[in-house]
Write an enzyme that holds these catalytic residues in place. Structure first.
Site, PDB file in Angstrom:
ATOM      1  N   ALA A  36       0.833  -1.202   0.000  1.00  0.00           N
ATOM      2  CA  ALA A  36       0.000   0.000   0.000  1.00  0.00           C
ATOM      3  C   ALA A  36       0.867   1.251   0.000  1.00  0.00           C
ATOM      4  CB  ALA A  36      -0.923  -0.008   1.210  1.00  0.00           C
ATOM      5  N   GLY A  84       0.903  -5.343   0.611  1.00  0.00           N
ATOM      6  CA  GLY A  84      -0.103  -5.627  -0.398  1.00  0.00           C
ATOM      7  C   GLY A  84       0.429  -6.368  -1.603  1.00  0.00           C
ATOM      8  N   GLU A 144       0.301  -9.820  -0.558  1.00  0.00           N
ATOM      9  CA  GLU A 144      -1.090 -10.264  -0.477  1.00  0.00           C
ATOM     10  C   GLU A 144      -1.683 -10.541  -1.858  1.00  0.00           C
ATOM     11  OE1 GLU A 144      -2.920  -8.294   3.497  1.00  0.00           O
ATOM     12  OE2 GLU A 144      -1.788  -6.925   2.212  1.00  0.00           O
ATOM     13  N   GLU A 199       3.552  -5.019   7.845  1.00  0.00           N
ATOM     14  CA  GLU A 199       2.504  -4.181   8.419  1.00  0.00           C
ATOM     15  C   GLU A 199       2.648  -4.020   9.930  1.00  0.00           C
ATOM     16  OE1 GLU A 199       0.668  -6.209   4.766  1.00  0.00           O
ATOM     17  OE2 GLU A 199       1.962  -6.792   6.425  1.00  0.00           O
TER      18      GLU A 199
END
Length: 258
Positions: A63, A112, A115, A135
């Site tokens: 992100a 991300g 992910e 994170e």
């Protein structure tokens, strides 16, 4: 333009193109990725998708932190709406896409980016690629589905080691854990991804879609429910041209051999 797309025969190559930002996923990029996937879904001439990042340093660093920080500053409701819902929408769309999505990890895949790799049905990594769940260093758990998908893929203890430490792992370790299918030299990455796509799309599109649907919908269910999904996916292919052609080809070959 933060996303580039090109069609190579029956394969669409989507490139996250924010190289100077390590291909971080800001909100316009997420929105564009979802829009491109929607177009590809409706285009019958495209049979498979390769998703990669611009340059050699990063597939995606995750992100976009300035965007994320602004959303968090707005409180829990805004953070959930702008971060979690967008992230979940992207990874779920990739996970449930009816055509095979192959992630070609051309560098670091953090947050991300990792992910997305977890959500994709298939992934190939360059030898220099690294994977991490950083994170926790920002004070929160993975928000794009990683706290759920990673332990399901690699096991609870190994998943938690990545999530709780934030430490990166090399591509070879990611392959050992099952996070990626294989690891190749960097200059062979796209060729390997295209080869994998070609080995899939030689089969009937209805069969490919049914296989993807059966595995994706059934993998986390009790076995009896999973078997019911398998049966439904099989039944849906019975009247298709793919089945008729496949059976005729096999029977003709067998008859010729006799």
């Amino acid at each position: 333009m933060t996303v580039r797309i090109e069609q190579d025969d029956q394969v669409a190559v989507i490139t996250i193109d924010r190289e100077q930002k390590l291909n971080a996923l800001d909100y316009p990029t997420i929105r564009t990725l979802l829009a491109q996937l929607e177009l590809i879904d409706s285009e019958d001439s495209i049979r498979a998708v390769i998703l990669t990042g611009a340059g050699r340093r990063a597939f995606s660093a995750g992100a976009d932190i300035p965007s994320l920080a602004a959303s968090i500053a707005g409180g829990p409701e805004r953070a959930l709406r702008e971060i979690v819902r967008r992230g979940h929408a992207l990874t779920r769309r990739i996970e449930e896409f009816p055509k095979p999505v192959i992630v070609a990890v051309n560098g670091l895949a953090y947050g991300g980016g990792c992910e997305i790799t977890e959500a994709a049905p298939l992934a190939i990594a360059a030898e220099h690629a690294t994977f991490a769940k950083p994170e926790i260093s920002l004070g929160f758990p993975p928000p794009f589905g990683g706290s759920q998908r990673l332990p399901r893929h690699v096991g609870r203890k190994r998943g938690l080691e990545m999530i709780l430490t934030g430490d990166p792992i090399p591509a070879a370790r990611a392959a050992e854990l099952g996070l990626v299918n294989t690891v190749v030299p960097a200059d062979e990455l796209m060729g390997a991804a295209r080869d994998l796509a070609a080995r899939i799309i030689r089969h009937a599109p209805t069969a490919v879609a049914a296989c993807l649907r059966a595995v994706t919908r059934g993998i986390n269910l009790p076995i009896d429910e999973g078997l019911a999904i398998e049966a439904a996916c099989f039944a849906a292919t019975v009247p298709t041209d793919g089945v008729r052609t496949g059976l005729r080809r096999f029977l003709d070959r067998t008859a010729a051999a006799d």
